[in-house]
Design a protein around this motif. Structure first.
Motif, PDB file in Angstrom:
ATOM      1  N   VAL A 133      42.764   9.804 100.267  1.00  0.00           N
ATOM      2  CA  VAL A 133      41.709  10.572  99.602  1.00  0.00           C
ATOM      3  C   VAL A 133      40.386   9.849  99.820  1.00  0.00           C
ATOM      4  CG1 VAL A 133      40.807  11.460  97.420  1.00  0.00           C
ATOM      5  CG2 VAL A 133      43.274  11.479  97.825  1.00  0.00           C
ATOM      6  N   PHE A 134      39.408  10.583 100.328  1.00  0.00           N
ATOM      7  CA  PHE A 134      38.049  10.084 100.471  1.00  0.00           C
ATOM      8  C   PHE A 134      37.169  10.879  99.516  1.00  0.00           C
ATOM      9  CE2 PHE A 134      40.040   8.261 104.007  1.00  0.00           C
ATOM     10  CZ  PHE A 134      39.204   7.332 104.618  1.00  0.00           C
ATOM     11  N   ALA A 135      36.310  10.192  98.763  1.00  0.00           N
ATOM     12  CA  ALA A 135      35.505  10.858  97.746  1.00  0.00           C
ATOM     13  C   ALA A 135      34.227  10.076  97.497  1.00  0.00           C
ATOM     14  CB  ALA A 135      36.306  11.005  96.451  1.00  0.00           C
ATOM     15  N   ARG A 136      33.301  10.697  96.755  1.00  0.00           N
ATOM     16  CA  ARG A 136      32.049  10.031  96.414  1.00  0.00           C
ATOM     17  C   ARG A 136      32.219   9.015  95.290  1.00  0.00           C
ATOM     18  NH1 ARG A 136      26.858  11.722  97.918  1.00  0.00           N
ATOM     19  NH2 ARG A 136      26.870  13.544  99.309  1.00  0.00           N
ATOM     20  N   ALA A 137      33.220   9.216  94.436  1.00  0.00           N
ATOM     21  CA  ALA A 137      33.361   8.371  93.252  1.00  0.00           C
ATOM     22  C   ALA A 137      34.751   8.549  92.683  1.00  0.00           C
ATOM     23  CB  ALA A 137      32.311   8.757  92.199  1.00  0.00           C
ATOM     24  N   THR A 138      35.114   7.677  91.768  1.00  0.00           N
ATOM     25  CA  THR A 138      36.297   7.874  90.943  1.00  0.00           C
ATOM     26  C   THR A 138      35.861   7.931  89.489  1.00  0.00           C
ATOM     27  OG1 THR A 138      36.703   5.482  90.842  1.00  0.00           O
ATOM     28  CG2 THR A 138      37.872   6.729  92.543  1.00  0.00           C
ATOM     29  N   THR A 139      36.582   8.733  88.729  1.00  0.00           N
ATOM     30  CA  THR A 139      36.307   8.873  87.301  1.00  0.00           C
ATOM     31  C   THR A 139      37.591   9.320  86.617  1.00  0.00           C
ATOM     32  OG1 THR A 139      35.050  10.075  85.597  1.00  0.00           O
ATOM     33  CG2 THR A 139      35.501  11.242  87.640  1.00  0.00           C
ATOM     34  N   PRO A 140      37.839   8.880  85.382  1.00  0.00           N
ATOM     35  CA  PRO A 140      39.018   9.363  84.678  1.00  0.00           C
ATOM     36  C   PRO A 140      38.868  10.775  84.134  1.00  0.00           C
ATOM     37  CG  PRO A 140      37.816   7.804  83.305  1.00  0.00           C
ATOM     38  CD  PRO A 140      37.159   7.788  84.649  1.00  0.00           C
ATOM     39  N   ALA A 141      37.663  11.319  84.150  1.00  0.00           N
ATOM     40  CA  ALA A 141      37.441  12.653  83.579  1.00  0.00           C
ATOM     41  C   ALA A 141      38.111  13.728  84.413  1.00  0.00           C
ATOM     42  CB  ALA A 141      35.938  12.938  83.483  1.00  0.00           C
ATOM     43  N   GLY A 142      38.863  14.591  83.765  1.00  0.00           N
ATOM     44  CA  GLY A 142      39.593  15.641  84.455  1.00  0.00           C
ATOM     45  C   GLY A 142      38.714  16.833  84.817  1.00  0.00           C
ATOM     46  N   PRO A 143      39.230  17.726  85.678  1.00  0.00           N
ATOM     47  CA  PRO A 143      38.446  18.857  86.171  1.00  0.00           C
ATOM     48  C   PRO A 143      38.546  20.087  85.275  1.00  0.00           C
ATOM     49  CG  PRO A 143      40.538  18.836  87.264  1.00  0.00           C
ATOM     50  CD  PRO A 143      40.546  17.641  86.342  1.00  0.00           C
ATOM     51  N   TYR A 144      37.635  21.023  85.523  1.00  0.00           N
ATOM     52  CA  TYR A 144      37.805  22.384  85.033  1.00  0.00           C
ATOM     53  C   TYR A 144      38.749  23.107  85.992  1.00  0.00           C
ATOM     54  CZ  TYR A 144      33.549  21.212  82.461  1.00  0.00           C
ATOM     55  OH  TYR A 144      32.618  20.607  81.667  1.00  0.00           O
ATOM     56  N   LYS A 145      39.269  24.235  85.543  1.00  0.00           N
ATOM     57  CA  LYS A 145      40.213  25.001  86.392  1.00  0.00           C
ATOM     58  C   LYS A 145      39.909  26.499  86.284  1.00  0.00           C
ATOM     59  CE  LYS A 145      43.848  21.552  85.585  1.00  0.00           C
ATOM     60  NZ  LYS A 145      43.872  20.994  86.940  1.00  0.00           N
ATOM     61  N   ASN A 146      38.629  26.830  86.316  1.00  0.00           N
ATOM     62  CA  ASN A 146      38.214  28.203  86.066  1.00  0.00           C
ATOM     63  C   ASN A 146      37.672  28.931  87.293  1.00  0.00           C
ATOM     64  OD1 ASN A 146      38.677  27.713  83.251  1.00  0.00           O
ATOM     65  ND2 ASN A 146      36.696  26.678  83.161  1.00  0.00           N
ATOM     66  N   GLY A 147      37.380  28.213  88.397  1.00  0.00           N
ATOM     67  CA  GLY A 147      36.713  28.834  89.526  1.00  0.00           C
ATOM     68  C   GLY A 147      35.234  29.024  89.206  1.00  0.00           C
ATOM     69  N   PRO A 148      34.513  29.727  90.063  1.00  0.00           N
ATOM     70  CA  PRO A 148      34.956  30.399  91.285  1.00  0.00           C
ATOM     71  C   PRO A 148      35.085  29.430  92.450  1.00  0.00           C
ATOM     72  CG  PRO A 148      32.612  30.706  91.043  1.00  0.00           C
ATOM     73  CD  PRO A 148      33.076  29.952  89.820  1.00  0.00           C
ATOM     74  N   PHE A 149      35.604  29.939  93.566  1.00  0.00           N
ATOM     75  CA  PHE A 149      35.747  29.123  94.767  1.00  0.00           C
ATOM     76  C   PHE A 149      35.831  30.038  95.982  1.00  0.00           C
ATOM     77  CE2 PHE A 149      40.042  29.998  93.255  1.00  0.00           C
ATOM     78  CZ  PHE A 149      40.679  30.454  94.397  1.00  0.00           C
ATOM     79  N   ARG A 150      35.699  29.432  97.152  1.00  0.00           N
ATOM     80  CA  ARG A 150      35.919  30.128  98.418  1.00  0.00           C
ATOM     81  C   ARG A 150      36.798  29.229  99.285  1.00  0.00           C
ATOM     82  NH1 ARG A 150      33.345  32.953  95.545  1.00  0.00           N
ATOM     83  NH2 ARG A 150      31.631  34.397  96.052  1.00  0.00           N
ATOM     84  N   LEU A 151      37.700  29.827 100.023  1.00  0.00           N
ATOM     85  CA  LEU A 151      38.544  29.085 100.950  1.00  0.00           C
ATOM     86  C   LEU A 151      38.304  29.565 102.375  1.00  0.00           C
ATOM     87  CD1 LEU A 151      42.030  29.084  99.149  1.00  0.00           C
ATOM     88  CD2 LEU A 151      40.125  27.503  98.847  1.00  0.00           C
ATOM     89  N   GLY A 152      38.449  28.628 103.326  1.00  0.00           N
ATOM     90  CA  GLY A 152      38.360  28.998 104.721  1.00  0.00           C
ATOM     91  C   GLY A 152      36.999  29.490 105.150  1.00  0.00           C
ATOM     92  N   THR A 153      35.951  28.971 104.510  1.00  0.00           N
ATOM     93  CA  THR A 153      34.587  29.375 104.831  1.00  0.00           C
ATOM     94  C   THR A 153      33.810  28.179 105.360  1.00  0.00           C
ATOM     95  OG1 THR A 153      32.631  30.476 103.901  1.00  0.00           O
ATOM     96  CG2 THR A 153      33.700  28.847 102.527  1.00  0.00           C
ATOM     97  N   PRO A 154      32.741  28.367 106.118  1.00  0.00           N
ATOM     98  CA  PRO A 154      31.895  27.235 106.488  1.00  0.00           C
ATOM     99  C   PRO A 154      31.341  26.556 105.235  1.00  0.00           C
ATOM    100  CG  PRO A 154      31.364  29.151 107.830  1.00  0.00           C
ATOM    101  CD  PRO A 154      32.289  29.627 106.749  1.00  0.00           C
ATOM    102  N   ILE A 155      31.324  25.235 105.247  1.00  0.00           N
ATOM    103  CA  ILE A 155      30.824  24.484 104.099  1.00  0.00           C
ATOM    104  C   ILE A 155      29.894  23.369 104.574  1.00  0.00           C
ATOM    105  CG2 ILE A 155      32.845  24.931 102.642  1.00  0.00           C
ATOM    106  CD1 ILE A 155      33.795  22.061 103.294  1.00  0.00           C
ATOM    107  N   SER A 156      29.181  22.810 103.613  1.00  0.00           N
ATOM    108  CA  SER A 156      28.422  21.580 103.837  1.00  0.00           C
ATOM    109  C   SER A 156      29.156  20.458 103.125  1.00  0.00           C
ATOM    110  CB  SER A 156      27.006  21.710 103.284  1.00  0.00           C
ATOM    111  OG  SER A 156      26.310  20.477 103.396  1.00  0.00           O
ATOM    112  N   PHE A 157      29.514  19.431 103.885  1.00  0.00           N
ATOM    113  CA  PHE A 157      30.279  18.307 103.337  1.00  0.00           C
ATOM    114  C   PHE A 157      29.530  17.017 103.629  1.00  0.00           C
ATOM    115  CE2 PHE A 157      33.227  14.819 104.171  1.00  0.00           C
ATOM    116  CZ  PHE A 157      33.870  14.726 102.945  1.00  0.00           C
ATOM    117  N   GLY A 158      28.992  16.387 102.578  1.00  0.00           N
ATOM    118  CA  GLY A 158      28.265  15.138 102.779  1.00  0.00           C
ATOM    119  C   GLY A 158      27.123  15.271 103.755  1.00  0.00           C
ATOM    120  N   GLY A 159      26.459  16.444 103.757  1.00  0.00           N
ATOM    121  CA  GLY A 159      25.339  16.678 104.644  1.00  0.00           C
ATOM    122  C   GLY A 159      25.707  17.122 106.037  1.00  0.00           C
TER     123      GLY A 159
END
Length: 209
Positions: A133-159
């Motif tokens: 796993v490569f990431a910007r940071a680690t934190t113990p705080a858990g995620p939301y699970k509500n969306g929205p999201f897109r899959l299989g689309t062009p994205i910007s990742f780390g610029g």
């Protein structure tokens, strides 16, 4: 409102050959970056969350609301073995997008690893199970699970722009993105850079003796 997704047929985007991925996986990310004129290198804040983690595989892209991992759960249903799940999470560091449980599921599915423009957690446990796993940071705080999201689309990742099927390489220096249609040419150029640097280093070492 229905959360946008893709179906499994839409996951059938072109991927590079295994041979090309394996060639790129043997090269340092720095050599690949040099071979691409220093383009395609993700932001330096995105690093392995445990020592020795390495990534190599075609990108399965996720674009998600910051701090929300509903899209990652859906990606696990659609991605193929060997894929790297690449998440555009707006660089948010306040909530972890994944941890040990998603890591365990990913191992069962043959996922090659995760690259997150966001945070992760359970670094020690992910190291123990060997899930890169490569990431910007680690934190113990858990995620939301509500969306929205897109899959299989062009994205910007780390610029860096990432399209589904681009090759993701991660090592102790960070992450590079190789456009799929250029992957074989970049492997050729990266191998030439590696050979040149190996020869130059040998000459420098020999000069000391």
């Amino acid at each position: 409102m229905t959360t946008p997704t893709i179906d499994t047929m839409d996951a059938d985007f072109p991927r590079p050959t295994r041979d090309v991925v394996e060639r790129l996986a043997k090269l340092p990310a720095a050599n690949i970056g040099d071979a691409m004129d220093r383009l395609g290198v993700a932001h330096s804040a995105i690093q392995a969350i445990w020592p020795g983690a390495r990534l190599a595989g075609p990108a399965f892209t996720v674009w998600t609301r910051p701090g929300d991992n509903q899209g990652i759960h859906k990606a696990l249903e659609c991605a193929r073995p060997g894929d790297v799940i690449v998440v555009a999470g707006a660089g948010d560091e306040s909530r972890a997008l994944l941890g040990e449980l998603i890591g365990e599921r990913a191992i069962n599915l043959g996922i090659a690893g995760f690259a997150l423009d966001g945070a992760a957690r359970d670094a020690e446990a992910l190291a123990e199970i060997g899930m890169p796993v490569f990431a910007r940071a680690t934190t113990p705080a858990g995620p939301y699970k509500n969306g929205p999201f897109r899959l299989g689309t062009p994205i910007s990742f780390g610029g860096v722009p990432v399209l589904p099927g681009d090759v993701i390489i991660g090592d102790p220096d960070g992450v590079v993105v190789i456009p799929r249609e250029q992957a074989e040419a970049v492997a050729d150029a990266g191998e030439a850079v590696f050979a040149d640097e190996t020869n130059r280093r040998a000459a420098i070492v020999a000069a000391r003796h």
